[in-house]
Every structure is written in C-alpha cells, then in structure tokens.
Design an enzyme around this catalytic site. Structure first.
Site, PDB file in Angstrom:
ATOM      1  CD  GLU A  50      -2.087  -4.474  11.195  1.00 38.29           C
ATOM      2  OE1 GLU A  50      -0.913  -4.839  11.345  1.00 38.29           O
ATOM      3  OE2 GLU A  50      -2.564  -4.229  10.076  1.00 38.29           O
ATOM      4  CG  HIS A  70      -6.417 -36.446  15.577  1.00 34.58           C
ATOM      5  ND1 HIS A  70      -6.808 -37.655  16.117  1.00 34.58           N
ATOM      6  CD2 HIS A  70      -7.305 -36.170  14.584  1.00 34.58           C
ATOM      7  CE1 HIS A  70      -7.869 -38.106  15.450  1.00 34.58           C
ATOM      8  NE2 HIS A  70      -8.190 -37.222  14.527  1.00 34.58           N
ATOM      9  CE  LYS A 112      -3.499   2.575   2.383  1.00 33.51           C
ATOM     10  NZ  LYS A 112      -4.490   2.736   3.423  1.00 33.51           N
ATOM     11  N   GLY A 165      -4.873  -1.613   4.575  1.00 35.58           N
ATOM     12  CA  GLY A 165      -4.049  -2.749   4.146  1.00 35.58           C
ATOM     13  C   GLY A 165      -4.723  -4.086   4.374  1.00 35.58           C
ATOM     14  NE  ARG A 166      -6.625  -3.767  10.470  1.00 37.25           N
ATOM     15  CZ  ARG A 166      -5.948  -2.638  10.618  1.00 37.25           C
ATOM     16  NH1 ARG A 166      -4.785  -2.477  10.021  1.00 37.25           N
ATOM     17  NH2 ARG A 166      -6.428  -1.644  11.354  1.00 37.25           N
ATOM     18  CD  GLU A 187       9.241  -6.232   7.159  1.00 32.48           C
ATOM     19  OE1 GLU A 187       9.044  -5.082   6.682  1.00 32.48           O
ATOM     20  OE2 GLU A 187       8.943  -6.533   8.325  1.00 32.48           O
ATOM     21  CE  LYS A 223       5.753  -1.273  10.305  1.00 29.03           C
ATOM     22  NZ  LYS A 223       4.782  -0.599   9.437  1.00 29.03           N
TER      23      LYS A 223
END
Ligand code: F6P
Length: 520
Positions: free
Chosen positions: A352, A383, A207, A266-267, A213, A493
């Site tokens: 978030e 399990h 965005k 963004g999400r 990263e 950050k």
C-alpha cells in the site's frame, strides 16, 4: 518547489540508476571467494535494553551477505541515496516535515515511540498515558468484568494488532482479544461464538471512523450486546481513532475515545491507540517494550551512515532485485509460529505504501516500484512453496527470520531443528547443487537475508515493525515516490457505493454480474 533543483536532483538520480543498471551481477560464490570476510562486512546488529535483565542488551542480527550487494553496488547505491536526498528526507521524516505531499502531511509514527520533535513526542506520550490509564482501569474492573474483547478494524487498524496479539499471547492473555476485519459476517459471527457478551468489550479501531466494513461490523457488534441483554451496551464500546468527533457522534462516550494524531498513517499506526487491543491483551509493560524495540530501530535508522544502516541496506537489496533484476516478488519466511501473521502485515505496509506508478512530482516512475510481498512460516513453507524458490524460473529474494531463544518449552530438539532448517534453506538457495540429471539440479545463486533475533519478544516485534517501516520509507525515497498516500484504494470503494445506490453506468460484464447476483 525549486524547479531547477528538482531537475538537477532528477538528473543526478537518473545518473546513479544508470551506473547501477550498467553493473553486471556477480555470483554469490564469486563474492564470497573474493572476500571471505563478507559475513562480518555485511552483518549489522541493532540492540535494545533487555527487559528480562538476563543480558545487558537484546537485539537482532541482520545478515545481508547472501545477497548480491558488492562493494561497487553499495557505492553506487550510496550515490543514489545522495542523489535522492535520502539524508534530508530522513530528517524531514523525524522532524515533522511534509513527507506526504499529496495530502500535505507529515508522517509522525516515529513520535509515538519518542522519535520526533519534542512537541510531537510530548503529545504522543500524553495520548499513550491516556490509553494506559484506560487499559489499566479495564484490567482493574472499571467497566465490569471484561474477559473478552472484539477488536473491530480493517487494514492498518487490524493487521498490526492481529500480528502483535498472535505473537505475544502464546502463553495466555490478560483479555482474550478477537480481531475482526472482514465485512463477511462469518468473521464477526466467529468472534460472537468465542465470546460471552456479558464480559465482552468492543473496540472500534478506525483512523477515519467512516470505513464501511468497520462501521457495519461495529453496529452489528453493538446490536449483539443489546440483543444479549447486556445492561449498558454503549458503555462497553471503546473507540480508537484520529477522528474523535466522529466517534462521539456515533455514540461512544468521550471518556472511552482514545484519539491519535492525524499525521500517523493507518498502516503505521500500531504504536498509537490502534494498539489498544494489544495493550489490553498483553498489558502496558509489553506494549511499552514493543515501543522500546521500535525506538532502538528509529535511533539506528536516524543516525547510522549508509553502510551501517540496516533498513537502508535492506532497501538497497529491494531496489537491486526489483529494479535491476526484474524480481516481481519478495518472500518473507519467519521460522517462528509467533510471526505467522507478519507477511500479511508487511503486505499492507509495503504494497500500500510503495505500489505506485508516479513520483512525488507526478511524473511516471522510471522502473518497477514495490515488489509483491508474500511469505509464510518455516518449516511449513519448505514443504509447500520452496520447490519453486529452489528450482523455479523466478528469482525471488527471501528474508528469513528466526530467534535463537525458543518460544516453546518442549524438547529442545524442536527449536534446534527449526533453527537448523532456517539456516539450511539460506545456504541451499545460495549454494545450489549441480547434477547430471537436470531435474535434480539446483541452480543456486539465489539470494536471502537472515534476521537472527536473540528472542522473539515484544521488543523484538517492535523492532521488526519499525525496521520494515523504515525500509519501506527508504525504498520510497530511492524511487522518488510518496509512500504515505493510498489513492489506489478509493476507486473500488466509490464503485461499490454506486452499485449500492444503483446509480451510475457500469460496463456490460459488471452489469450482467450484478443482475446474476441479484444486485441489479
Ligand atoms: O482502504 C485502505 C485504508 O484506508 C487503509 O489505508 C487503512 O489502513 C484502512 O483502509 C482502514 O482505514 P480506517 O482506519 O480509516 O478505518
């Protein structure tokens, strides 16, 4: 902002919470004993046109009857929704109002699938058409032979595409897409090993087009194309961003920049150009089916009243367990391999968005906010972690998701066993089982909600995603918080940058670790 009204709203909201807090929790057994029609009363269906044409419509049932919502609790939650200004907030969401006040922004993800103001919808449609043209041009060979795509992004620019591609390409993909998010070079190296550089496209999804990263991975991927002797490496890069000027500055040709609107968080961005890798893998028809499923949920959420409104009822359940009964987590188990990445996706969406400690007015919240979302796939999880769900000391509300139509073509026994196990777990959590041997006793009375999809196809996936977006928003409104900012991710950050530059004061522990790690 009208302070008198705000104070009045806060008082009304506090009163509604006080009513809810004063309510005893009935047992599920008592709720069913008092009303045998409870499943019909508390099951909602959301439907959309069936793309295959085999049914007039497809859809999903959401059964809330195995939760502790009583008539009284529902009435109190409706009063809370009124006090919290839910109807006005919902209208603001769909009509481009400022629902993200800390950043002074609207949240226009609904417009991406046709639920917004005419101007927003028109703009989103134009951007979608542009994306569709590029996808189809690539499929037709406009950029040469493209067999692979490395889709680079992180958080909201990766989790949705990864989920959708994993869910919708089990029978093969038009282009083999590898979503890479982590800065750990092992992630990108794995994609390099799986792709032929001569036929690989790089899609850079960000965005902001500044995320460390993503930009580091993008540079390494471009270098890989160059080092592999690809003729025009820059011509193999597509950018998906709300900051098109930054992508151009970075070196992506304008014709391969697919913008989206800044007011899409963004999400919440899977249905924007961030979904380009999904469309590349599945084709535009499947992508549009995903949009249609999401639109059906938008319409439902926007127009149904509180009792009929499934995402709002889900938020009532979330509030009931988290705020009133101290549940710190909620679990999601899809009995469907195609939804294996759904818990990862929901973690960002819910945690978030609603992992906050202050209200929209900046006041401390008066109770816990988002639960920790976790989960896995059934039957595997049975399990591994279900022991704790059945007999542990935590009360954990569970969502089960399963499709009636099998995704596989093996012996139908596979799908029958899958379906039966899903339903059995909800029944067992609720019923429990007494035993003279305490180690063998199941307390029961443990809540679950079941999502029964007709089919787990593109439309259903879009519907599930929109459902959870609206559930998240409804939760935020009930708590009075802003779900659309995420300042909590910034401090780490900034400190990483300080470590990189060597400037700044660090605590003794971090200083020692930096020295030990060779970062001093
Ligand atoms: O750091 C968190 C975050 O900002 C998320 O909200 C977002 O989805 C992710 O990083 C990626 O951001 P971008 O799309 O700008 O690269």
């Amino acid at each position: 902002m009208n302070t008198a009204n705000t104070a009045q709203d806060a008082t009304a909201r506090a009163a509604a919470w006080a009513t809810l807090r004063a309510m005893a929790r009935p047992s599920l057994a008592d709720l069913f004993a008092a009303d045998a029609g409870r499943p019909a009363q508390l099951t909602r269906r959301i439907a959309w046109p069936d793309a295959s044409g085999s049914l007039p419509e497809a859809g999903m049932l959401i059964d809330f009857s195995k939760t502790h919502l009583s008539d009284d609790a529902l009435a109190a939650f409706e009063a809370l929704a009124d006090a919290a200004g839910f109807a006005a907030a919902r209208e603001a969401l769909f009509s481009g109002g400022i629902v993200n006040p800390t950043e002074g922004r609207a949240a226009t993800h609904g417009a991406l699938r046709g639920s917004g103001t005419p101007a927003q919808v028109e703009e989103a449609e134009a951007l979608l058409a542009r994306m569709g043209m590029l996808v189809e041009a690539i499929h037709e060979g406009a950029l040469g032979e493209i067999r692979h795509c490395i889709a680079i992004g992180i958080g909201g620019s990766a989790l949705g595409p990864a989920l959708a591609i994993d869910a919708l390409t089990r029978e093969g993909a038009l282009v083999d897409v590898h979503v890479v998010s982590n800065i750990d070079g092992l992630a990108l190296e794995a994609a390099f090993r799986a792709c032929d550089p001569q036929t690989t496209l790089i899609a850079v999804a960000s965005k902001t087009f500044t995320t460390t990263e993503t930009m580091t991975n993008a540079a390494s991927a471009l270098a890989w194309l160059e080092d592999s002797g690809v003729e025009d490496p820059g011509g193999r890069v597509v950018a998906l961003t709300a900051a098109p000027e930054k992508a151009v500055e970075w070196g992506v040709d304008e014709t391969r920049v697919l913008p989206f609107i800044d007011s899409v968080g963004g999400r919440y961005s899977l249905f924007s150009s961030i979904g380009f890798p999904v469309a590349l893998a599945t084709g535009m028809e499947a992508f549009r089916a995903m949009l249609a499923g999401a639109k059906a949920v938008d319409d439902h959420f926007r127009h149904e009243n509180a009792r009929a409104n499934a995402p709002l009822l889900a938020a009532f359940c979330d509030q009931y367990y988290t705020r009133l009964h101290g549940c710190q987590t909620r679990a999601v188990f899809a009995y469907d391999e195609r939804l294996a990445l759904l818990p990862d996706y929901l973690q960002q969406l819910e945690m978030e968005s609603n992992g906050k400690s202050v209200t929209v007015d900046g006041a401390p919240v008066d109770g816990p906010t988002a639960a920790v979302t976790w989960g896995g796939v059934g039957t595997d999880a049975q399990h591994a972690v279900f022991q704790l769900l059945h007999q542990g000391t935590h009360l954990i509300p569970v969502d089960f998701i399963v499709a009636i139509e099998p995704g596989d073509t093996l012996d139908p026994a596979h799908h029958r066993i899958l379906l039966m196990n899903c339903l059995a777990q909800g029944a067992a959590l609720m019923a429990g089982k007494p035993s003279d041997d305490p180690a063998r006793a199941y307390p029961g009375d443990r809540p679950s909600t079941t999502f029964l999809l007709d089919d787990c196809d593109a439309a259903a996936l879009g519907a599930l995603i929109a459902f959870h977006e609206h559930r998240t928003f409804a939760n935020a409104v009930l708590m009075g918080i802003n779900p659309f900012d995420q300042f909590g991710v910034e401090l780490g950050k900034a400190i990483a940058k300080q470590i990189e530059s060597g400037e700044g004061e660090f605590d003794p522990s971090t200083t020692a670790l930096m020295a030990a790690a060779g970062l001093g």
